[in-house]
Design an enzyme around this catalytic site. Structure first.
Site, short mmCIF file in Angstrom:
data_model
loop_
_atom_site.label_atom_id
_atom_site.label_comp_id
_atom_site.label_asym_id
_atom_site.label_seq_id
_atom_site.Cartn_x
_atom_site.Cartn_y
_atom_site.Cartn_z
N TYR A 107 35.25 -0.90 -17.93
CA TYR A 107 35.32 0.27 -17.06
C TYR A 107 34.67 -0.07 -15.72
O TYR A 107 33.48 -0.37 -15.65
CB TYR A 107 34.63 1.49 -17.68
CG TYR A 107 35.31 2.02 -18.94
CD1 TYR A 107 36.61 1.65 -19.29
CD2 TYR A 107 34.65 2.90 -19.78
CE1 TYR A 107 37.22 2.14 -20.44
CE2 TYR A 107 35.25 3.40 -20.93
CZ TYR A 107 36.54 3.00 -21.25
OH TYR A 107 37.14 3.48 -22.39
N PRO A 128 40.81 13.58 -24.74
CA PRO A 128 41.03 14.82 -25.51
C PRO A 128 41.54 15.97 -24.66
O PRO A 128 42.06 16.94 -25.21
CB PRO A 128 39.63 15.13 -26.08
CG PRO A 128 38.69 14.52 -25.09
CD PRO A 128 39.36 13.27 -24.62
N LEU A 129 41.39 15.86 -23.32
CA LEU A 129 41.91 16.90 -22.43
C LEU A 129 43.22 16.45 -21.78
O LEU A 129 43.72 17.12 -20.87
CB LEU A 129 40.88 17.22 -21.33
CG LEU A 129 39.48 17.64 -21.80
CD1 LEU A 129 38.52 17.77 -20.62
CD2 LEU A 129 39.57 18.95 -22.56
N GLY A 187 42.96 16.45 -18.30
CA GLY A 187 42.87 17.79 -17.69
C GLY A 187 44.18 18.56 -17.82
O GLY A 187 44.23 19.75 -17.57
#
Ligand SMILES: NC(=O)c1ccc[n+]([C@@H]2O[C@H](COP(=O)([O-])OP(=O)(O)OC[C@H]3O[C@@H](n4cnc5c(N)ncnc54)[C@H](OP(=O)(O)O)[C@@H]3O)[C@@H](O)[C@H]2O)c1
Length: 292
Positions: A56, A202-203, A206
Site C-alpha cells: 500500500y 465492505p462499502l 462507498g
C-alpha cells in the site's frame, strides 16, 4: 473477548468486528495529522484494528500507521500482508519482507500477517511454511491468507496444521454489491474450518448504498437500505456494515477510512442490531438474480 470482538479463528487472537482499512494512508496526502486523528477516533470507538500491507503506497501506509500508533500510545491490533511478487521465491525473501514491514511499523511483532494473494510461482504452501517460522519466532501472532479460494485455503490450513498453527483468516472482497464468498464456497469453508472471513471493500468503495450498478438487485438495494436507515435513524452505510456483521459470526469488516468522522460514523454499525426481517429484506434486494 468483548461483545463487539470476534475471534481470528482458533489463533487465540481476537479483534474488533469492525476495523479500519488503511490502503489510502500515506505520509503525504491526506497528511499524518489527520491520520493520527483517524487512528485515535478508531481506538476511542472500539475499532482499534488496522489493516495495512507492504504494497500500500509502496510502504507508506505501514509507515504512516506506525507513526499514528506510536503517537497515540494505546494498544491496537495490527495486520499486514506479504506480497508474493514473481521475483520472490525464497523463505529468506519472506523473512526480509517481514522485517522491513516491522521496521516501517516500528514494532517487534504484528498480530496478523497475511499472504496477500495466492498467485506465486512457489504456491501457497511455501509461504505458509515461512509463516510458521515467523509465528515460532514471535514476529507474528497469527497467520492468514487473502484472496484465496477454498482449495488454497485448505492447502494453507494443512501446511500450517503440520506445525500446530491454525489458519486465522481469509481476507476477501465482500459487500452487498459483491457477494461472491457466498457462492464460491469461501464463506462456508470459513464456517467449517473456523477461520475468520475478513471482508475487504465492505462499502464497495462507498458505492454500496447508491445502487450505481445497473442491475435489478443493487437498484432495489439502495431503496431498501434507505428504508431501513430511516426507520433506524442510521445511515445507509451503517446499515450495510450491520448487515455484513449479522451475516455470520466469522465475519469481520475493515472499511477503509482516512477521516475521523468516517470512523465514528462506521462504529455505529457495531451497535446496530438489524431485525431478522430487515436482514432478509436487504438480503433479497441485494441479490443479483433474486430467487423469486
Ligand atoms: N486484500 C486485498 O487484496 C485488499 C484489496 C482492497 C482493499 N483491501 C483492504 O480493505 C480496506 C477497505 O477497502 P477499500 O478502502 O478499498 O473500500 P471500502 O472500505 O469499501 O470504502 C472505502 C471508501 O469509503 C469511504 N468511507 C468510509 N467510511 C465512510 C463513511 N462513513 N461515509 C462516507 N464514506 C466513507 C472512504 O472515505 P475516506 O477515505 O475519505 O474516509 C473510502 O473512500 C482497504 O483499506 C484495505 O485495507 C484489501
Amino acid at each position: 473477548m468483548s461483545e463487539t470482538e470476534r475471534a481470528l479463528g482458533k489463533s487465540g487472537v481476537s479483534v474488533p468486528a469492525l476495523g479500519v482499512g488503511t490502503n489510502r494512508w500515506n505520509t503525504g496526502e491526506p497528511g499524518q495529522a489527520r491520520l493520527n486523528e483517524t487512528l485515535a477516533a478508531a481506538v476511542e470507538v472500539g475499532m482499534g484494528f488496522f489493516d495495512t500491507a507492504e504494497i500500500y503506497s509502496f510502504g507508506r501506509s505501514e509507515r504512516a500507521l506506525g507513526v499514528a500508533v506510536r503517537q497515540d500510545g494505546r494498544p491496537v491490533v495490527v495486520a499486514s500482508k506479504f506480497a508474493p511478487l514473481p521475483a520472490r521465491i525464497t523463505a529468506a525473501q519472506f523473512d526480509s519482507a517481514l522485517d522491513r514491514t516491522l521496521k516501517r511499523l516500528g514494532r517487534e511483532s504484528i498480530d496478523l500477517y497475511y499472504l496477500h494473494f495466492p498467485y506465486s510461482p512457489r504456491g501457497v504452501g511455501t509461504w505458509m511454511k515461512a509463516m510458521t517460522k515467523a509465528v515460532e519466532s514471535g514476529k507474528i501472532r497469527a497467520a492468514g491468507v487473502s484472496n484465496c479460494n477454498v482449495a488454497q485455503m485448505r492447502k494453507a490450513a494443512d501446511v500450517l496444521a503440520r506445525y500446530g498453527i491454525p489458519l486465522a483468516a481469509n481476507q476477501v472482497q465482500y459487500s452487498l454489491l459483491h457477494r461472491a464468498p457466498e457462492t464460491n464456497g469461501v464463506l462456508d469453508a470459513c464456517r467449517q474450518m473456523d477461520v475468520a472471513l475478513v471482508a475487504y471493500r465492505p462499502l464497495a468503495g462507498g458505492a454500496v448504498s447508491t445502487g450505481s450498478r445497473k442491475r435489478q438487485g443493487p437498484a432495489a438495494l439502495a431503496g431498501t437500505l434507505q428504508e431501513v436507515a430511516t426507520t433506524r435513524d442510521a445511515t445507509t452505510l451503517q446499515v450495510a456494515l450491520a448487515w455484513l456483521l449479522k451475516r455470520d459470526d466469522h465475519m469481520i469488516a475493515i472499511p477503509g477510512a482516512t477521516k475521523p468522522d468516517h470512523v465514528r460514523q462506521n462504529s455505529r454499525a457495531l451497535a446496530l442490531e438489524l431485525s431478522d426481517e430487515e436482514f432478509a429484506a436487504i438480503d433479497w434486494a441485494s441479490m443479483p438474480t433474486p430467487a423469486r
